[in-house]
Write an enzyme that holds these catalytic residues in place. Structure first.
Site, PDB file in Angstrom:
ATOM      1  N   HIS A 205       0.993  -1.223   0.062  1.00  0.00           N
ATOM      2  CA  HIS A 205       0.003  -0.251   0.051  1.00  0.00           C
ATOM      3  C   HIS A 205       0.761   1.248  -0.009  1.00  0.00           C
ATOM      4  CE1 HIS A 205       0.907  -0.050   4.163  1.00  0.00           C
ATOM      5  NE2 HIS A 205       0.599   1.413   4.483  1.00  0.00           N
TER       6      HIS A 205
HETATM    7  C1  UD1 Z   1      -1.998   5.535   5.998  1.00  0.00           C
HETATM    8  C2  UD1 Z   1      -0.923   5.889   6.767  1.00  0.00           C
HETATM    9  C3  UD1 Z   1       0.327   4.732   6.660  1.00  0.00           C
HETATM   10  C4  UD1 Z   1      -0.290   3.568   7.164  1.00  0.00           C
HETATM   11  C5  UD1 Z   1      -1.700   3.116   6.456  1.00  0.00           C
HETATM   12  C6  UD1 Z   1      -2.142   1.976   6.918  1.00  0.00           C
HETATM   13  C7  UD1 Z   1      -0.233   8.365   6.527  1.00  0.00           C
HETATM   14  C8  UD1 Z   1       0.545   9.370   5.936  1.00  0.00           C
HETATM   15  N1  UD1 Z   1      -0.201   7.225   6.172  1.00  0.00           N
HETATM   16  O1  UD1 Z   1      -1.759   5.418   4.675  1.00  0.00           O
HETATM   17  O2  UD1 Z   1       1.374   5.331   7.287  1.00  0.00           O
HETATM   18  O3  UD1 Z   1       0.665   2.398   7.053  1.00  0.00           O
HETATM   19  O4  UD1 Z   1      -2.439   4.173   6.645  1.00  0.00           O
HETATM   20  O5  UD1 Z   1      -3.331   1.657   6.043  1.00  0.00           O
HETATM   21  O6  UD1 Z   1      -1.226   8.704   7.299  1.00  0.00           O
HETATM   22  N2  UD1 Z   1      -8.963   5.015   1.163  1.00  0.00           N
HETATM   23  C9  UD1 Z   1     -10.217   4.297   1.220  1.00  0.00           C
HETATM   24  N3  UD1 Z   1     -10.951   3.922   2.310  1.00  0.00           N
HETATM   25  C10 UD1 Z   1     -10.239   4.186   3.369  1.00  0.00           C
HETATM   26  C11 UD1 Z   1      -8.921   4.765   3.572  1.00  0.00           C
HETATM   27  C12 UD1 Z   1      -8.585   5.036   2.489  1.00  0.00           C
HETATM   28  O7  UD1 Z   1     -10.783   4.307   0.101  1.00  0.00           O
HETATM   29  O8  UD1 Z   1     -11.135   3.766   4.508  1.00  0.00           O
HETATM   30  C13 UD1 Z   1      -8.302   5.295  -0.035  1.00  0.00           C
HETATM   31  C14 UD1 Z   1      -8.379   6.674  -0.452  1.00  0.00           C
HETATM   32  O9  UD1 Z   1      -8.443   6.571  -1.845  1.00  0.00           O
HETATM   33  C15 UD1 Z   1      -7.150   7.423   0.103  1.00  0.00           C
HETATM   34  C16 UD1 Z   1      -6.208   6.225   0.110  1.00  0.00           C
HETATM   35  O10 UD1 Z   1      -6.664   5.059   0.349  1.00  0.00           O
HETATM   36  O11 UD1 Z   1      -6.979   8.460  -0.634  1.00  0.00           O
HETATM   37  C17 UD1 Z   1      -5.122   6.492   0.760  1.00  0.00           C
HETATM   38  O12 UD1 Z   1      -5.511   6.543   2.384  1.00  0.00           O
HETATM   39  P1  UD1 Z   1      -4.779   7.517   3.434  1.00  0.00           P
HETATM   40  O13 UD1 Z   1      -5.342   7.302   4.529  1.00  0.00           O
HETATM   41  O14 UD1 Z   1      -4.559   8.643   2.952  1.00  0.00           O
HETATM   42  O15 UD1 Z   1      -3.313   6.723   3.546  1.00  0.00           O
HETATM   43  P2  UD1 Z   1      -2.789   5.272   3.583  1.00  0.00           P
HETATM   44  O16 UD1 Z   1      -2.178   4.934   2.229  1.00  0.00           O
HETATM   45  O17 UD1 Z   1      -3.792   4.284   4.118  1.00  0.00           O
END
Ligand code: UD1
Length: 354
Positions: A205
């Site tokens: 991820h």
């Molecule tokens: C975040 C953390 C990372 C951690 C990870 C665990 C930061 C900078 N990064 O990364 O350190 O390892 O969580 O998973 O805080 N999305 C969904 N549904 C959700 C959540 C996310 O669809 O419930 C999608 C969205 O398109 C979003 C993308 O995933 O833009 C990334 O989510 P985000 O929370 O920004 O960062 P992670 O990659 O999950």
């Protein structure tokens, strides 16, 4: 004494499970839970609260996804009111996500004390948003709860020794507890994988692996070329980036499943022949559960896992097939991450300094 925990992303819910449980064991502790809403899908959030029996959050800021600045800023804006209302003795922040940094900044600006759980981890890779989050949080916080001796050394090298206490790793508390609870439970693997045969487990991820289409394609093609059937529990970010780049995740060895509940993940890992991941937590869980891990990154914060090849850094995806089929090491794994009592130690460290 009032502790206010700020969480928002999946690995933080696992850490919160241990802390909420330990807080409930101390009569003088009132524990408030604030969910920023960084992770909002049921599979990324709700199932963790249900399966790990975490009390429902007292507050949900519901910030959702966004660029780093917008997401962190929305959390900051939401936190002021919450902190004004609760005025905790300690604000407790976890790990290295945008939720960690926002909780820290909001509290220190109101002169409220902040404790950082999982302090002192370093990748020394300034391309990672998590590295900025953890360094900034450690320097702003009043108390640094370090999981390992290596973390303590990093903090000392940055002049933060006086604020540091080594507690052990709270994820280890939860992992060991869940591993014994799921003993004998049926495995939940994606369609097409025989649970009785050899299989590997993968999660990918990180921005460094997902956001450049050429890199993502190389990683996916290497996974598809593995000899062992692979259960790929796909994070929403991986699914979204693969779709945008026109890359099919399924094919060859890869069988795609949705993100799984924590007990199902632990069960899958403890029976797997191998793990492939870029997650920090999963590397450590593989180590604790005795499954060899290949980490698709240039470095790891959990350096202890690299001893005796239990975990191997695989920078070039072309080297994944050889890494994944390496034999399981036979050496013992020393208890670098504590003995399963880190959460109580953390709560007691806060009580002693309330
Ligand atoms: C975040 C953390 C990372 C951690 C990870 C665990 C930061 C900078 N990064 O990364 O350190 O390892 O969580 O998973 O805080 N999305 C969904 N549904 C959700 C959540 C996310 O669809 O419930 C999608 C969205 O398109 C979003 C993308 O995933 O833009 C990334 O989510 P985000 O929370 O920004 O960062 P992670 O990659 O999950």
């Amino acid at each position: 004494m009032k502790i206010l925990s700020v969480v928002g992303a999946r690995p933080q819910f696992v850490k919160l499970a241990a802390i909420a449980d330990a807080a409930a064991q101390r009569d003088d502790v009132e524990h408030i839970i604030v969910h920023t809403g960084q992770h909002y899908d049921a599979a990324m959030s709700d199932v963790f609260f249900a399966d790990l029996r975490i009390p429902a959050p007292d507050v949900n800021l519901a910030v959702g996804s966004g660029s780093h600045g917008r997401q962190t800023g929305a959390m900051l804006a939401g936190m002021d009111e919450v902190l004004e209302e609760h005025r905790p003795d300690w604000t407790l922040v976890y790990g290295d996500t945008n939720s960690t940094l926002a909780g820290t900044l909001a509290a220190v600006k109101m002169h409220l004390k902040v404790a950082h759980l999982e302090a002192g981890l370093r990748s020394f890779n300034r391309r990672m948003p998590e590295e900025h989050n953890r360094v900034l949080t450690d320097h702003a916080a009043d108390l640094l709860l370090a999981p390992t001796e290596v973390a303590r050394e990093h903090l000392a090298a940055e002049g933060l020794a006086a604020r540091t206490v080594v507690t052990g790793d709270v994820m280890t508390d939860v992992c060991l507890r869940v591993a014994s609870a799921v003993e004998g439970e049926p495995l939940r693997l994606p369609e097409g994988i025989d649970p009785a045969g050899d299989y590997a487990v993968a999660t990918i991820h990180r921005a460094d692996n997902t956001d450049d289409p050429a890199r993502l394609r190389a990683v996916v093609e290497a996974l598809q070329a593995l000899e062992t059937p692979l259960a790929l529990f796909a994070h929403p970010r991986l699914v979204a980036k693969a779709e945008a780049a026109g890359i099919a995740l399924a094919g060859g060895a890869v069988h795609v499943g949705a993100p799984v509940a924590y007990p199902d993940l632990v069960n899958a890992v403890q029976h797997a022949a191998a793990v492939v991941t870029d997650s920090g937590g999963l590397q450590k869980e593989a180590y604790l559960l005795g499954t060899p891990c290949s980490t698709v990154r240039t470095e790891t914060e959990w350096v202890e896992t690299l001893e005796d090849d239990w975990n191997r850094l695989v920078v070039d995806p072309a080297e994944l097939p050889a890494a994944v089929s390496r034999p399981r090491p036979t050496t013992a794994r020393p208890p670098h991450y504590g003995d399963g009592t880190a959460a109580l130690r953390s709560i007691d460290a806060l009580r002693e300094r309330a």
